[in-house]
Enzyme design. Structure first.
Site, PDB file in Angstrom:
ATOM      1  N   GLY A  37       0.811  -1.217   0.000  1.00 47.27           N
ATOM      2  CA  GLY A  37       0.000   0.000   0.000  1.00 47.27           C
ATOM      3  C   GLY A  37       0.838   1.256   0.000  1.00 47.27           C
ATOM      4  O   GLY A  37       0.574   2.187   0.758  1.00 47.27           O
ATOM      5  N   SER A  91       1.459   3.496  -2.487  1.00 47.43           N
ATOM      6  CA  SER A  91       1.257   4.471  -3.566  1.00 47.43           C
ATOM      7  C   SER A  91       1.141   5.898  -3.045  1.00 47.43           C
ATOM      8  O   SER A  91       1.442   6.850  -3.767  1.00 47.43           O
ATOM      9  CB  SER A  91       0.014   4.110  -4.391  1.00 47.43           C
ATOM     10  OG  SER A  91      -1.138   4.089  -3.573  1.00 47.43           O
ATOM     11  N   ASP A 140      -3.684  -7.474  -6.021  1.00 49.01           N
ATOM     12  CA  ASP A 140      -4.845  -7.366  -5.145  1.00 49.01           C
ATOM     13  C   ASP A 140      -4.628  -8.280  -3.948  1.00 49.01           C
ATOM     14  O   ASP A 140      -4.772  -9.506  -4.053  1.00 49.01           O
ATOM     15  CB  ASP A 140      -6.112  -7.772  -5.906  1.00 49.01           C
ATOM     16  CG  ASP A 140      -7.357  -7.730  -5.043  1.00 49.01           C
ATOM     17  OD1 ASP A 140      -7.278  -7.269  -3.876  1.00 49.01           O
ATOM     18  OD2 ASP A 140      -8.422  -8.169  -5.522  1.00 49.01           O
ATOM     19  N   ASN A 142       1.365  -2.499   5.429  1.00 51.30           N
ATOM     20  CA  ASN A 142       0.684  -1.214   5.546  1.00 51.30           C
ATOM     21  C   ASN A 142      -0.669  -1.182   4.843  1.00 51.30           C
ATOM     22  O   ASN A 142      -1.555  -0.437   5.253  1.00 51.30           O
ATOM     23  CB  ASN A 142       1.585  -0.116   4.976  1.00 51.30           C
ATOM     24  CG  ASN A 142       0.869   1.212   4.850  1.00 51.30           C
ATOM     25  OD1 ASN A 142       0.544   1.866   5.844  1.00 51.30           O
ATOM     26  ND2 ASN A 142       0.578   1.631   3.619  1.00 51.30           N
ATOM     27  N   SER A 144      -3.459   0.232  14.713  1.00 45.28           N
ATOM     28  CA  SER A 144      -4.234   1.461  14.887  1.00 45.28           C
ATOM     29  C   SER A 144      -4.581   1.691  16.347  1.00 45.28           C
ATOM     30  O   SER A 144      -4.810   0.734  17.104  1.00 45.28           O
ATOM     31  CB  SER A 144      -5.530   1.380  14.080  1.00 45.28           C
ATOM     32  OG  SER A 144      -6.371   2.492  14.335  1.00 45.28           O
ATOM     33  N   TYR A 150     -12.850  -2.085  10.923  1.00 45.57           N
ATOM     34  CA  TYR A 150     -11.478  -1.592  10.918  1.00 45.57           C
ATOM     35  C   TYR A 150     -10.846  -1.780  12.294  1.00 45.57           C
ATOM     36  O   TYR A 150      -9.743  -2.329  12.418  1.00 45.57           O
ATOM     37  CB  TYR A 150     -11.452  -0.118  10.522  1.00 45.57           C
ATOM     38  CG  TYR A 150     -10.067   0.477  10.451  1.00 45.57           C
ATOM     39  CD1 TYR A 150      -9.256   0.250   9.349  1.00 45.57           C
ATOM     40  CD2 TYR A 150      -9.563   1.259  11.490  1.00 45.57           C
ATOM     41  CE1 TYR A 150      -7.969   0.781   9.285  1.00 45.57           C
ATOM     42  CE2 TYR A 150      -8.285   1.796  11.429  1.00 45.57           C
ATOM     43  CZ  TYR A 150      -7.495   1.557  10.328  1.00 45.57           C
ATOM     44  OH  TYR A 150      -6.223   2.081  10.276  1.00 45.57           O
ATOM     45  N   LYS A 164      -7.789  -4.443  13.053  1.00 44.32           N
ATOM     46  CA  LYS A 164      -6.510  -3.931  13.525  1.00 44.32           C
ATOM     47  C   LYS A 164      -6.145  -4.535  14.884  1.00 44.32           C
ATOM     48  O   LYS A 164      -4.965  -4.781  15.167  1.00 44.32           O
ATOM     49  CB  LYS A 164      -6.539  -2.407  13.596  1.00 44.32           C
ATOM     50  CG  LYS A 164      -6.513  -1.739  12.228  1.00 44.32           C
ATOM     51  CD  LYS A 164      -5.284  -2.111  11.429  1.00 44.32           C
ATOM     52  CE  LYS A 164      -5.176  -1.337  10.138  1.00 44.32           C
ATOM     53  NZ  LYS A 164      -3.937  -1.663   9.376  1.00 44.32           N
TER      54      LYS A 164
END
Length: 253
Positions: free
Chosen positions: A12, A14, A61, A88, A145, A158, A162
């Site tokens: 991840g 980008s 993916d 990440n 997180s 989420y 996490k």
């Protein structure tokens, strides 16, 4: 494991935190595989911004277990091995229970579990087996997180995934230590990225910044520096840790 010149896969990468992490490793003299899912142009911009040479792009993916394995393999092939994995890549879509239809709720949970938890597990397996075969140790750093500890009412999947990532990292820290592989997690609070810029600039911005007694949010670079340290030879004894990076906005007992 050499302190510099390591072979690093950042998923991840980008934009946002992933880009900051990739930049931090490259500035440290490491060679980085920049993974992306669909943001090819932004991933290319990350690659072009990296200092040094020998970096590469890897697309895939991660929700597909076969693709996750291929990403790890492609990164190792391009870099000549793998010394560090930074998990990440993640999804984080809003789905509060009281407002979310059941079908949408199920889709949200399936997506979060597939990317945030299972992809982390699958990539960790492939990376760790490569490190074991190399016989030179290694590092796995997971991006967790603050929400895993304090709850995420609008993003429950989420927060739950996490929390599972934190637990996964601690299990792997114990099982992989005999091979010289240290595993740790960071648990960031709110930090500024392109994705959340509208929220910080909008009516809720002041309240978000007020969550920390420092009166601000974190930066991707601050989180990236912690990741870089946890991946360093000096941090082996921190294996199994979950490092809070939230500006004292949430304190665990």
């Amino acid at each position: 494991m050499n302190p510099t010149g390591r072979r690093v896969l950042v998923t991840g990468a980008s934009r946002g935190l992933g880009r900051a992490v990739a930049l931090a490793f490259a500035a440290n003299g490491d060679r980085v595989a920049v993974h992306y899912g669909s943001r090819a142009a932004e991933a290319r911009a990350t690659l072009d911004a990296l200092p040094g040479t020998g970096h590469t792009l890897v697309a895939g993916d991660l929700a597909d277990p076969a693709e996750a394995a291929r990403v790890a393999g492609a990164a190792a092939t391009a870099l000549g091995g793998l010394d560090v994995l930074v998990n990440n890549a993640a999804v984080n879509t809003r789905h509060p229970l009281a407002e979310t239809p059941y079908e949408e709720w199920v889709r949200a949970w399936q997506q979060h579990v597939s990317v945030n938890l299972l992809a982390t597990a699958h990539l960790s397996h492939r990376a760790a087996r490569l490190m074991i075969d190399q016989g030179t140790g290694g590092r796995i750093v997971n991006i967790g997180s603050r929400g895993a500890q304090r709850g995420e009412p609008d993003h429950p999947a989420y927060g739950a995934t996490k929390a599972a990532v934190h637990a996964l990292g601690q299990s792997l820290a114990v099982s992989l230590a005999p091979y010289g592989i240290a595993v740790a997690s960071v648990a960031p609070g709110f930090f500024a990225t392109e994705r959340v810029a509208p929220r910080l600039a909008g009516p809720e911005g002041a309240a978000i910044r007020g969550q920390s007694p420092f009166g601000r949010v974190g930066t991707p670079e601050e989180v990236a520096e912690a990741v870089l340290w946890l991946a360093s030879p000096a941090a082996e004894w921190a294996s199994g840790t979950i490092l809070d990076l939230n500006g004292a906005s949430h304190l665990r007992p």
